[in-house]
Design an enzyme around this catalytic site. Structure first.
Site, PDB file in Angstrom:
ATOM      1  CG  ASP A 213       8.614  -6.935  -6.551  1.00 38.11           C
ATOM      2  OD1 ASP A 213       9.741  -7.470  -6.701  1.00 38.11           O
ATOM      3  OD2 ASP A 213       7.694  -7.052  -7.377  1.00 38.11           O
TER       4      ASP A 213
ATOM      5  CD1 TRP B  59      -5.513   1.468  13.308  1.00 36.15           C
ATOM      6  CD2 TRP B  59      -7.556   2.349  13.112  1.00 36.15           C
ATOM      7  NE1 TRP B  59      -6.180   1.249  14.483  1.00 36.15           N
ATOM      8  CE2 TRP B  59      -7.431   1.770  14.395  1.00 36.15           C
ATOM      9  CE3 TRP B  59      -8.751   2.970  12.771  1.00 36.15           C
ATOM     10  CZ2 TRP B  59      -8.455   1.789  15.324  1.00 36.15           C
ATOM     11  CZ3 TRP B  59      -9.780   2.997  13.702  1.00 36.15           C
ATOM     12  CH2 TRP B  59      -9.634   2.407  14.956  1.00 36.15           C
TER      13      TRP B  59
ATOM     14  CD  GLN C 171      -2.824  -0.786   2.534  1.00 35.46           C
ATOM     15  OE1 GLN C 171      -3.889  -0.244   2.279  1.00 35.46           O
ATOM     16  NE2 GLN C 171      -2.475  -1.129   3.763  1.00 35.46           N
TER      17      GLN C 171
ATOM     18  CE1 TYR D 288       6.950   5.730   6.060  1.00 35.14           C
ATOM     19  CE2 TYR D 288       8.298   4.087   4.914  1.00 35.14           C
ATOM     20  CZ  TYR D 288       7.793   5.371   5.002  1.00 35.14           C
ATOM     21  OH  TYR D 288       8.129   6.301   4.058  1.00 35.14           O
TER      22      TYR D 288
ATOM     23  CB  ALA E 199       6.399  -4.433   7.129  1.00 37.24           C
TER      24      ALA E 199
ATOM     25  CG  ASP F 260      12.936 -12.525   0.144  1.00 36.19           C
ATOM     26  OD1 ASP F 260      12.393 -12.066   1.175  1.00 36.19           O
ATOM     27  OD2 ASP F 260      12.889 -13.732  -0.162  1.00 36.19           O
TER      28      ASP F 260
ATOM     29  CB  THR G  27       2.728  -0.487  13.829  1.00 34.58           C
ATOM     30  OG1 THR G  27       1.407  -0.718  14.300  1.00 34.58           O
ATOM     31  CG2 THR G  27       3.658  -1.463  14.530  1.00 34.58           C
TER      32      THR G  27
ATOM     33  CB  THR H 149       1.521  -5.957   7.070  1.00 33.18           C
ATOM     34  OG1 THR H 149       1.233  -6.563   5.809  1.00 33.18           O
ATOM     35  CG2 THR H 149       2.585  -4.901   6.912  1.00 33.18           C
TER      36      THR H 149
ATOM     37  CE1 TYR I 270       3.085  -5.585  11.433  1.00 26.08           C
ATOM     38  CE2 TYR I 270       1.728  -4.450  13.054  1.00 26.08           C
ATOM     39  CZ  TYR I 270       2.426  -4.444  11.860  1.00 26.08           C
ATOM     40  OH  TYR I 270       2.456  -3.298  11.101  1.00 26.08           O
TER      41      TYR I 270
HETATM   42  P1  NDP Z   1       1.383  -3.922   2.951  1.00 20.85           P
HETATM   43  O1  NDP Z   1       1.072  -5.235   3.584  1.00 20.85           O
HETATM   44  O2  NDP Z   1       0.430  -3.301   2.005  1.00 20.85           O
HETATM   45  O3  NDP Z   1       2.776  -3.996   2.212  1.00 20.85           O
HETATM   46  C1  NDP Z   1       3.874  -4.676   2.751  1.00 20.85           C
HETATM   47  C2  NDP Z   1       4.781  -5.019   1.619  1.00 20.85           C
HETATM   48  O4  NDP Z   1       5.886  -5.725   2.163  1.00 20.85           O
HETATM   49  C3  NDP Z   1       4.115  -5.893   0.549  1.00 20.85           C
HETATM   50  O5  NDP Z   1       4.367  -5.359  -0.728  1.00 20.85           O
HETATM   51  C4  NDP Z   1       4.830  -7.221   0.723  1.00 20.85           C
HETATM   52  O6  NDP Z   1       5.035  -7.903  -0.489  1.00 20.85           O
HETATM   53  C5  NDP Z   1       6.155  -6.761   1.255  1.00 20.85           C
HETATM   54  N1  NDP Z   1       6.871  -7.868   1.849  1.00 20.85           N
HETATM   55  C6  NDP Z   1       6.423  -8.794   2.742  1.00 20.85           C
HETATM   56  N2  NDP Z   1       7.383  -9.698   2.979  1.00 20.85           N
HETATM   57  C7  NDP Z   1       8.451  -9.342   2.220  1.00 20.85           C
HETATM   58  C8  NDP Z   1       9.737  -9.863   2.012  1.00 20.85           C
HETATM   59  N3  NDP Z   1      10.143 -10.983   2.615  1.00 20.85           N
HETATM   60  N4  NDP Z   1      10.567  -9.234   1.172  1.00 20.85           N
HETATM   61  C9  NDP Z   1      10.164  -8.131   0.526  1.00 20.85           C
HETATM   62  N5  NDP Z   1       8.973  -7.574   0.662  1.00 20.85           N
HETATM   63  C10 NDP Z   1       8.120  -8.179   1.497  1.00 20.85           C
HETATM   64  O7  NDP Z   1       1.691  -2.937   4.168  1.00 20.85           O
HETATM   65  P2  NDP Z   1       1.561  -1.361   4.263  1.00 20.85           P
HETATM   66  O8  NDP Z   1       2.023  -0.721   3.013  1.00 20.85           O
HETATM   67  O9  NDP Z   1       0.225  -1.045   4.800  1.00 20.85           O
HETATM   68  O10 NDP Z   1       2.616  -1.085   5.443  1.00 20.85           O
HETATM   69  C11 NDP Z   1       3.709  -0.193   5.298  1.00 20.85           C
HETATM   70  C12 NDP Z   1       4.358  -0.006   6.648  1.00 20.85           C
HETATM   71  O11 NDP Z   1       3.437   0.588   7.563  1.00 20.85           O
HETATM   72  C13 NDP Z   1       4.846  -1.279   7.314  1.00 20.85           C
HETATM   73  O12 NDP Z   1       6.064  -1.024   7.960  1.00 20.85           O
HETATM   74  C14 NDP Z   1       3.776  -1.590   8.340  1.00 20.85           C
HETATM   75  O13 NDP Z   1       4.288  -2.338   9.416  1.00 20.85           O
HETATM   76  C15 NDP Z   1       3.380  -0.190   8.748  1.00 20.85           C
HETATM   77  N6  NDP Z   1       2.018  -0.087   9.279  1.00 20.85           N
HETATM   78  C16 NDP Z   1       0.961  -0.599   8.571  1.00 20.85           C
HETATM   79  C17 NDP Z   1      -0.314  -0.519   9.073  1.00 20.85           C
HETATM   80  C18 NDP Z   1      -1.488  -1.069   8.333  1.00 20.85           C
HETATM   81  O14 NDP Z   1      -2.627  -0.905   8.811  1.00 20.85           O
HETATM   82  N7  NDP Z   1      -1.321  -1.676   7.160  1.00 20.85           N
HETATM   83  C19 NDP Z   1      -0.583   0.139  10.378  1.00 20.85           C
HETATM   84  C20 NDP Z   1       0.598   0.686  11.010  1.00 20.85           C
HETATM   85  C21 NDP Z   1       1.837   0.563  10.459  1.00 20.85           C
HETATM   86  P3  NDP Z   1       3.999  -8.988  -1.032  1.00 20.85           P
HETATM   87  O15 NDP Z   1       2.831  -8.187  -1.515  1.00 20.85           O
HETATM   88  O16 NDP Z   1       4.769  -9.667  -2.107  1.00 20.85           O
HETATM   89  O17 NDP Z   1       3.672  -9.864   0.132  1.00 20.85           O
END
Ligand code: NDP
Length: 301
Positions: free
Chosen positions: A30, A158, A11, A107, A68, A44, A109, A70, A133
């Site tokens: 990615d 959120w 996201q 980032y 992350a 990765d 949380t 998530t 988490y």
């Molecule tokens: P998303 O789940 O949308 O995106 C996380 C991304 O990390 C995905 O593209 C995923 O790839 C990638 N990812 C997961 N595992 C790996 C890996 N081993 N190697 C490389 N990439 C990987 O999360 P958000 O964009 O929402 O979160 C962004 C940040 O904000 C994070 O640090 C999260 O902890 C933090 N955050 C998020 C909240 C939320 O509500 N979502 C709330 C508070 C903080 P793939 O799609 O291939 O799995």
């Protein structure tokens, strides 16, 4: 200036691709990585050696980590993988940033807090994560903080985006399928758009270039506070007023307590974040959460 962005298709990563592009040369990866000029680049975060090699090959001035683990509930049964991605990988990035003099943007949380009380959490408040988490995200922050890397750690809450699945889309779908919805009404926080986080990141980076001493940990969330129940009601009301009104079957949206909806991971009741430090340091005003939700809904409806 060269920027390495990890997690480009999440996201936030998706929005960062847009907001960081004008700042310099952007190398966005990615988990599958890509072919760089001098060989393949690993994206990765579970491949710690590959990650370090990528930073050395790209030689960025800024590393932005939007990747992350998530999946909050799944993390309870995959703690090792969650720890690798959320804690060990940021530690590697911090080590590489410290060695090369790069800035690390990361980032975190609201889930690093235990959710007690009703006051918005400040950056220096005691942490107490309730879930795997939250524990692993806290460990990632701590590894960065204890390193010699220049860093910006932005804790948010959120997060939603027009792209991909989100809470509002789920509520819209359920409201078209069911007569009655029940939604949690005792968790408090602020829905925050990935576009807002990305734009604030770009703004903070511009400021940081002029004032590198402004690094550190900041809370970044939209203004105001709500519950999932009120958020759902707001979104459904917007959907009914929309130009292309969505036909909703749900006649009732009812509040429910967290205790009546057991999940593998415990979630904090109070996710309010005090964002005054971010706003005053970077000369920003964070808009009300409703503004971004309305915008996102205009895109998805
Ligand atoms: P998303 O789940 O949308 O995106 C996380 C991304 O990390 C995905 O593209 C995923 O790839 C990638 N990812 C997961 N595992 C790996 C890996 N081993 N190697 C490389 N990439 C990987 O999360 P958000 O964009 O929402 O979160 C962004 C940040 O904000 C994070 O640090 C999260 O902890 C933090 N955050 C998020 C909240 C939320 O509500 N979502 C709330 C508070 C903080 P793939 O799609 O291939 O799995």
């Amino acid at each position: 200036m060269r920027i390495l962005l990890l997690g480009k298709n999440g996201q936030l990563g998706w929005e960062l691709q847009r907001s960081l592009a004008p700042l310099g040369e952007l190398v966005a990866l990615d988990r599958h990585g890509t072919d760089g000029l001098s060989g393949p680049l690993a994206g990765d975060l579970a491949d710690l050696d590959g990650l370090a090699a990528t930073v050395r090959a790209v030689r960025p001035q800024i590393i932005v980590n939007a990747a992350a683990y998530t999946a909050v509930d799944k993390a309870e049964s995959e703690p090792d993988l969650a720890r690798c991605i959320n804690a060990d990988a940021p530690a590697v990035l911090a080590r590489e940033a410290a060695t090369s003099g790069a800035l690390l943007v990361h980032y975190s949380t609201d889930y690093v807090f235990d959710g007690r009380g009703e006051q918005p959490w400040r950056e220096g408040d005691a942490t107490g994560p309730l879930s795997v988490y939250g524990q692993t995200k806290l460990a990632g922050e701590q590894a960065i903080g204890q390193s010699a890397a220049q860093h910006l750690v932005l804790r948010t809450s959120w997060v939603y985006a027009a792209r991909g699945g989100n809470f509002v889309k789920t509520m819209l779908r359920l409201a078209q399928e069911r007569e009655r919805l029940t939604v949690i009404n005792d968790q408090w926080g602020a829905p925050t758009g990935a576009d807002l986080i990305a734009d604030v990141t770009a703004h903070a980076l511009r400021q940081w270039r002029a004032r590198p001493e402004c690094g550190g940990t900041y809370h970044l969330a939209a203004a105001g506070v709500t519950t999932w129940f009120e958020y759902a009601k707001y979104a459904l009301a917007q959907a009914q007023q929309a130009h292309t009104a969505v036909p909703l079957k749900a006649k009732e949206v009812l509040p429910m307590a967290t205790k009546d909806y057991p999940t593998p991971a415990k979630r904090p009741h109070n996710s309010r974040l005090d964002t005054r430090k971010l706003q005053s340091t970077f000369g920003l005003r964070l808009p009300p959460w409703q503004d971004g939700v309305r915008r996102m809904m205009a895109e998805i409806l």
